[in-house]
Design a protein around this motif. Structure first.
Motif, short mmCIF file in Angstrom:
data_model
loop_
_atom_site.label_atom_id
_atom_site.label_comp_id
_atom_site.label_asym_id
_atom_site.label_seq_id
_atom_site.Cartn_x
_atom_site.Cartn_y
_atom_site.Cartn_z
N CYS A 30 -0.21 5.14 -2.69
CA CYS A 30 -1.40 4.58 -3.34
C CYS A 30 -2.13 5.63 -4.16
O CYS A 30 -2.61 5.36 -5.27
CB CYS A 30 -2.36 4.01 -2.29
SG CYS A 30 -1.81 2.44 -1.60
N GLY A 31 -2.19 6.86 -3.63
CA GLY A 31 -2.87 7.92 -4.34
C GLY A 31 -2.11 8.39 -5.56
O GLY A 31 -2.68 8.56 -6.65
N GLY B 289 -1.99 5.52 -8.17
CA GLY B 289 -3.30 5.04 -8.61
C GLY B 289 -3.50 3.55 -8.41
O GLY B 289 -4.32 2.94 -9.10
N PHE C 52 -4.63 2.11 -5.67
CA PHE C 52 -5.50 1.85 -4.53
C PHE C 52 -6.43 0.67 -4.78
O PHE C 52 -6.49 -0.28 -3.99
CB PHE C 52 -6.31 3.12 -4.22
CG PHE C 52 -7.38 2.93 -3.19
CD1 PHE C 52 -7.10 2.35 -1.97
CD2 PHE C 52 -8.68 3.35 -3.44
CE1 PHE C 52 -8.09 2.19 -1.02
CE2 PHE C 52 -9.68 3.20 -2.49
CZ PHE C 52 -9.37 2.61 -1.28
N ASN D 103 -11.19 4.11 4.11
CA ASN D 103 -11.15 4.76 2.80
C ASN D 103 -12.04 4.07 1.77
O ASN D 103 -12.75 4.73 1.01
CB ASN D 103 -9.70 4.81 2.29
CG ASN D 103 -8.93 5.97 2.91
OD1 ASN D 103 -9.48 7.03 3.19
ND2 ASN D 103 -7.64 5.76 3.15
N VAL E 156 -10.73 9.23 -7.15
CA VAL E 156 -10.25 8.58 -5.94
C VAL E 156 -8.80 8.93 -5.63
O VAL E 156 -8.45 9.22 -4.47
CB VAL E 156 -10.40 7.04 -6.06
CG1 VAL E 156 -9.80 6.34 -4.86
CG2 VAL E 156 -11.87 6.68 -6.21
N SER E 157 -7.94 8.91 -6.63
CA SER E 157 -6.51 9.11 -6.39
C SER E 157 -6.20 10.46 -5.71
O SER E 157 -5.42 10.50 -4.75
CB SER E 157 -5.73 8.98 -7.70
OG SER E 157 -5.74 7.64 -8.14
N MET F 34 -7.02 10.22 -1.98
CA MET F 34 -5.99 9.50 -1.21
C MET F 34 -4.74 10.34 -1.03
O MET F 34 -4.15 10.38 0.06
CB MET F 34 -5.62 8.19 -1.92
CG MET F 34 -6.75 7.18 -2.08
SD MET F 34 -7.45 6.62 -0.52
CE MET F 34 -9.01 7.55 -0.52
N THR F 35 -4.35 11.03 -2.09
CA THR F 35 -3.12 11.83 -2.03
C THR F 35 -3.24 12.98 -1.05
O THR F 35 -2.35 13.20 -0.22
CB THR F 35 -2.78 12.37 -3.43
OG1 THR F 35 -2.67 11.28 -4.36
CG2 THR F 35 -1.47 13.13 -3.41
#
Length: 389
Positions: A105-106, A109, A111, A225, A241-242, A245-246
């Protein structure tokens, strides 16, 4: 960089204290459900503290923003109810699968687009169904443990009215005082020492990945998250955001064999570091979360002590602590699930199926709750649109 004041340092300490006090009991239950021993649970707590400490420090200092990470408390609650009958190796496989999905997802992109696919009311209803048992267990233990549970409930009630931020801390202190006074605190004979995390080889099965891993991933993203990112934005911090998450997903993926079931963006505890009480200058509040990262590392070193305290407390105290800690999440999830009248029936189906604890085809009730609610949602929404033309 600025001077680290006492209120800033205190904000970081309180954030970590509240995080541990509110959910360490739930993590203990989740680890026990997977068949982990006391020493293994202590190792999990050590690894989790190190993972959150590293991620919080790195993200806060890199972005110079109060980015606090945490484990997924709702995710731990799901694991506690879903891992019964699974092996420890299968549990590690679930952790790695969920973390890998977060990394995807990260990196891609997707998410925001992924979370928009699932109606928010259904995700909230699934979460409420998962957490319902913890709320029921808290009050089910009250008749047989009136003094202990009554004192904890009274402490929570008064603190909630006077100092809501410290309600769970007050609850834990009240429980410890009653346990000490009544002789219900039974620490292990062994000395408290740092516990090294042990490597556990993951085992992947389709049933565990779909029945536990997928709902765990969805709960983590939807209930941890997403609110964490929203809290950052609401406080005026526009962090990409990405990368969040990563980074958190990769750290959890690498350390999953050592018991790190998740590393997420914190919301409730992060708000402590993002408030003016932490520092009057918005641009200096990242020092509060950086301090929290240091406290996370210290908590990781003494992970054995935290796990030992959980085993020394009677089960009724743990159930009451966990239930009261999740009360706000349960009520908030129910409110979000039932707010939209057109989605209310589908959300109720999701909630009831999830809360039933049923298993079908080896898949957990959380999975089937989402499926059942999704079918109801699709049929009801589409038929209403068709006949309203």
């Amino acid at each position: 960089m600025g001077r680290l004041s006492f209120p800033t340092l205190l904000a970081g300490f309180v954030a970590v204290l509240v995080g541990y006090a509110s959910s360490a009991a739930i993590i203990w239950q989740a680890a026990a459900a997977a068949g982990a021993t006391v020493s293994q649970i202590a190792g999990w707590m050590t690894a989790l503290g190190i993972a959150m400490g590293i991620s919080t420090l790195a993200l806060s200092l890199w972005y110079r923003a109060p980015v606090l990470t945490a484990w997924s408390t709702p995710g731990a609650a799901l694991l506690a109810t879903s891992l019964q009958g699974s092996t420890l190796n299968e549990a590690i496989g679930v952790f790695m699968f969920s973390s890998a999905l977060i990394v995807v997802c990260g990196v891609t992109g997707i998410f925001a687009r992924l979370m928009n696919t699932i109606p928010h009311s259904l995700a909230a209803a699934m979460l409420a169904g998962i957490l319902l048992r913890f709320g029921l267990d808290a009050f089910a233990s009250l008749p047989a443990n009136g003094v202990l549970c009554g004192a904890m409930l009274a402490a929570w009630l008064f603190a909630k009215a006077l100092a809501p931020r410290y309600a769970i801390v007050a609850t834990l202190i009240a429980g410890l005082l009653v346990c000490f006074a009544t002789g219900q605190f039974h620490p292990a004979d062994s000395a408290i020492s740092p516990s090294l995390p042990a490597f556990t080889l993951p085992h992947f099965t389709l049933q565990s990945l779909l029945g536990i891993g997928l709902p765990f991933f969805l709960v983590t993203m939807a209930s941890q998250n997403a609110p964490g990112v929203a809290t950052l934005n609401a406080a005026g911090y526009q962090v990409p955001v990405s990368p969040l998450m990563t980074v958190t997903g990769l750290i959890a993926l690498v350390l999953a064999p050592f018991g790190v079931f998740s590393v997420c963006i914190a919301a409730i505890t992060a708000a402590i570091c993002q408030s003016p009480d932490a520092h009057p200058d918005k641009n200096q509040r990242f020092m509060a979360s950086a301090a929290a990262g240091v406290f996370y590392l210290l908590a990781g070193i003494f992970g054995g002590a935290i796990a030992m305290m959980m085993t020394a407390l009677p089960q009724a105290a743990i159930q009451m602590l966990a239930g009261l800690a999740l009360l706000g999440t349960i009520s908030g999830s129910l409110y979000q699930a039932l707010t939209h009248e057109t989605q209310r029936d589908a959300a109720t189906v999701t909630f009831l199926i999830t809360a039933s604890g049923m298993t079908l085809g080896g898949l957990s009730s959380a999975f089937w709750g989402l499926v059942g609610g999704g079918v109801c949602y699709a049929v009801l929404i589409n038929l209403r649109k068709y006949y309203s033309r």
